[in-house]
Write a protein that holds these residues in place. Structure first.
Motif, mmCIF file in Angstrom:
data_model
loop_
_atom_site.group_PDB
_atom_site.id
_atom_site.type_symbol
_atom_site.label_atom_id
_atom_site.label_comp_id
_atom_site.label_asym_id
_atom_site.label_seq_id
_atom_site.Cartn_x
_atom_site.Cartn_y
_atom_site.Cartn_z
ATOM 1 N N GLN A 295 8.267 -12.056 9.521
ATOM 2 C CA GLN A 295 6.965 -11.730 8.930
ATOM 3 C C GLN A 295 6.743 -10.221 8.873
ATOM 4 N N ALA A 296 7.101 -9.519 9.952
ATOM 5 C CA ALA A 296 6.946 -8.062 9.975
ATOM 6 C C ALA A 296 7.861 -7.408 8.947
ATOM 7 N N LEU A 297 9.085 -7.908 8.815
ATOM 8 C CA LEU A 297 10.010 -7.367 7.823
ATOM 9 C C LEU A 297 9.469 -7.559 6.409
ATOM 10 N N GLN A 298 8.860 -8.717 6.163
ATOM 11 C CA GLN A 298 8.272 -8.984 4.849
ATOM 12 C C GLN A 298 7.117 -8.026 4.569
ATOM 13 N N GLN A 299 6.308 -7.743 5.592
ATOM 14 C CA GLN A 299 5.211 -6.786 5.420
ATOM 15 C C GLN A 299 5.735 -5.415 5.026
ATOM 16 N N LEU A 300 6.789 -4.968 5.689
ATOM 17 C CA LEU A 300 7.384 -3.670 5.373
ATOM 18 C C LEU A 300 7.918 -3.649 3.942
ATOM 19 N N GLN A 301 8.484 -4.765 3.516
ATOM 20 C CA GLN A 301 9.058 -4.853 2.172
ATOM 21 C C GLN A 301 7.986 -4.797 1.082
ATOM 22 N N HIS A 302 6.816 -5.335 1.358
ATOM 23 C CA HIS A 302 5.766 -5.385 0.346
ATOM 24 C C HIS A 302 4.819 -4.186 0.391
ATOM 25 N N GLY A 303 4.883 -3.398 1.454
ATOM 26 C CA GLY A 303 3.995 -2.246 1.593
ATOM 27 C C GLY A 303 3.022 -2.452 2.730
ATOM 28 N N VAL A 304 2.780 -1.396 3.487
ATOM 29 C CA VAL A 304 1.921 -1.447 4.664
ATOM 30 C C VAL A 304 0.722 -0.534 4.440
ATOM 31 N N GLN A 305 -0.456 -1.006 4.816
ATOM 32 C CA GLN A 305 -1.662 -0.199 4.679
ATOM 33 C C GLN A 305 -1.761 0.783 5.839
ATOM 34 N N LEU A 306 -1.674 2.080 5.535
ATOM 35 C CA LEU A 306 -1.838 3.130 6.531
ATOM 36 C C LEU A 306 -3.141 3.877 6.274
ATOM 37 N N LYS A 307 -3.491 4.803 7.135
ATOM 38 C CA LYS A 307 -4.739 5.548 6.960
ATOM 39 C C LYS A 307 -4.743 6.354 5.663
ATOM 40 N N ASP A 308 -3.553 6.779 5.208
ATOM 41 C CA ASP A 308 -3.482 7.561 3.976
ATOM 42 C C ASP A 308 -3.043 6.709 2.784
ATOM 43 N N GLY A 309 -3.255 5.411 2.867
ATOM 44 C CA GLY A 309 -2.998 4.554 1.715
ATOM 45 C C GLY A 309 -1.866 3.575 1.921
ATOM 46 N N GLN B 15 6.200 8.684 8.648
ATOM 47 C CA GLN B 15 5.938 7.442 7.932
ATOM 48 C C GLN B 15 6.594 6.219 8.557
ATOM 49 N N VAL B 16 7.872 6.297 8.881
ATOM 50 C CA VAL B 16 8.559 5.117 9.420
ATOM 51 C C VAL B 16 7.925 4.685 10.734
ATOM 52 N N ARG B 17 7.632 5.619 11.595
ATOM 53 C CA ARG B 17 7.004 5.287 12.874
ATOM 54 C C ARG B 17 5.635 4.623 12.658
ATOM 55 N N ARG B 18 4.888 5.134 11.715
ATOM 56 C CA ARG B 18 3.573 4.543 11.455
ATOM 57 C C ARG B 18 3.697 3.156 10.827
ATOM 58 N N MET B 19 4.701 2.965 9.993
ATOM 59 C CA MET B 19 4.897 1.661 9.354
ATOM 60 C C MET B 19 5.260 0.591 10.376
ATOM 61 N N THR B 20 6.221 0.898 11.265
ATOM 62 C CA THR B 20 6.608 -0.124 12.238
ATOM 63 C C THR B 20 5.479 -0.403 13.227
ATOM 64 N N ALA B 21 4.716 0.630 13.590
ATOM 65 C CA ALA B 21 3.581 0.415 14.487
ATOM 66 C C ALA B 21 2.522 -0.453 13.819
ATOM 67 N N ALA B 22 2.323 -0.258 12.507
ATOM 68 C CA ALA B 22 1.306 -1.014 11.773
ATOM 69 C C ALA B 22 1.612 -2.506 11.727
ATOM 70 N N VAL B 23 2.902 -2.868 11.812
ATOM 71 C CA VAL B 23 3.253 -4.295 11.798
ATOM 72 C C VAL B 23 3.526 -4.816 13.210
ATOM 73 N N GLY B 24 3.176 -4.010 14.224
ATOM 74 C CA GLY B 24 3.210 -4.488 15.595
ATOM 75 C C GLY B 24 4.472 -4.202 16.385
ATOM 76 N N PHE B 25 5.339 -3.300 15.884
ATOM 77 C CA PHE B 25 6.603 -3.012 16.563
ATOM 78 C C PHE B 25 6.823 -1.496 16.624
ATOM 79 N N PRO B 26 6.278 -0.823 17.642
ATOM 80 C CA PRO B 26 6.388 0.636 17.746
ATOM 81 C C PRO B 26 7.846 1.091 17.805
ATOM 82 N N THR B 27 8.131 2.205 17.161
ATOM 83 C CA THR B 27 9.476 2.765 17.140
ATOM 84 C C THR B 27 9.762 3.533 18.428
ATOM 85 N N LEU B 28 10.914 3.245 19.027
ATOM 86 C CA LEU B 28 11.363 3.938 20.230
ATOM 87 C C LEU B 28 12.391 5.013 19.911
ATOM 88 N N ARG B 29 13.232 4.747 18.917
ATOM 89 C CA ARG B 29 14.264 5.700 18.517
ATOM 90 C C ARG B 29 14.437 5.598 17.010
#
Length: 214
Positions: A94-108, A152-166
């Motif tokens: 589900q999170a991968l699908q969200q990333l594929q379709h676009g994630v809503q961030l504070k800047d759009g 951007q990548v860090r914010r995208m993964t955090a937005a779908v519930g999986f914070p980036t570690l590396r």
């Protein structure tokens, strides 16, 4: 005696790939004495085309050619960039699908991205190593984007519930990190892809809603 006004010959185009190490600033000087690109690149008049955060690793392109630098760095040119991200938790379909379709961030809303879960890649040891939370698994994904928003990548993964570690950038357009180790560089000035890129028509600028000026 008449003064000669002979026009200076243009410098040859120089393009270098660098595997930027962790905690190295994507610039050539720092008043705080932190590591910069100057610790690894010693050619004069060559600059980064685009940026990579200090806490991110991987592929960085540098060039002495202004128009090429713009082509490589400008988000409107849609140069795809691929990252490997180690995230906290076992990332879901589900999170991968969200990333594929676009994630809503504070800047759009982000543009659609290519994303897939991958096996843990064989990489160099990071210094210092990633801090893990006990009893919480981690997983890896490959994410390809065509934008250049701040972190951007860090914010995208955090937005779908999986914070980036590396986070490691492994490809920019046709150029891949391949076997470059941290701090190593490779000269690709003669790559025919460079001439092709310079000859390609400029694309119209794209800006997603409320995205910041860059």
């Amino acid at each position: 005696m008449p003064i000669s006004h002979q026009k200076a010959l243009p410098s040859p185009i120089r393009v270098v790939l660098l595997n930027k190490p962790f905690q190295v600033l994507c610039q050539f000087n720092d008043e705080q004495g932190r590591q910069t690109l100057a610790d690894f690149i010693h050619e004069p008049d060559i600059y980064a085309a685009g940026r990579l955060d200090r806490d991110s690793e991987g592929l960085l392109l540098l060039t002495n050619h202004g128009p090429l630098q713009h082509r490589l760095a400008e988000p409107s040119q849609k140069m795809p960039k691929t990252y490997w991200a180690q995230v906290e938790g076992d990332i879901t379909e589900q999170a991968l699908q969200q990333l594929q379709h676009g994630v809503q961030l504070k800047d759009g809303l982000t543009r659609p991205a290519k994303s897939q879960k991958i096996a843990p890649p064989k990489l160099w040891e990071r210094n210092p190593p990633v801090r893990f939370r006990q009893n919480i698994p981690t997983s890896w994904l490959s994410l390809t984007i065509t934008e250049g928003r701040n972190r951007q990548v860090r914010r995208m993964t955090a937005a779908v519930g999986f914070p980036t570690l590396r986070l490691i950038r492994v490809q920019i357009g046709p150029w891949k990190l391949t076997s470059l180790q941290p701090g190593e560089s490779r000269d690709i000035s003669g790559d025919p892809q460079i001439a092709t890129l310079l000859k390609s028509p400029k694309r119209k600028s794209y800006r997603s809603p409320r995205s910041p000026q860059r």
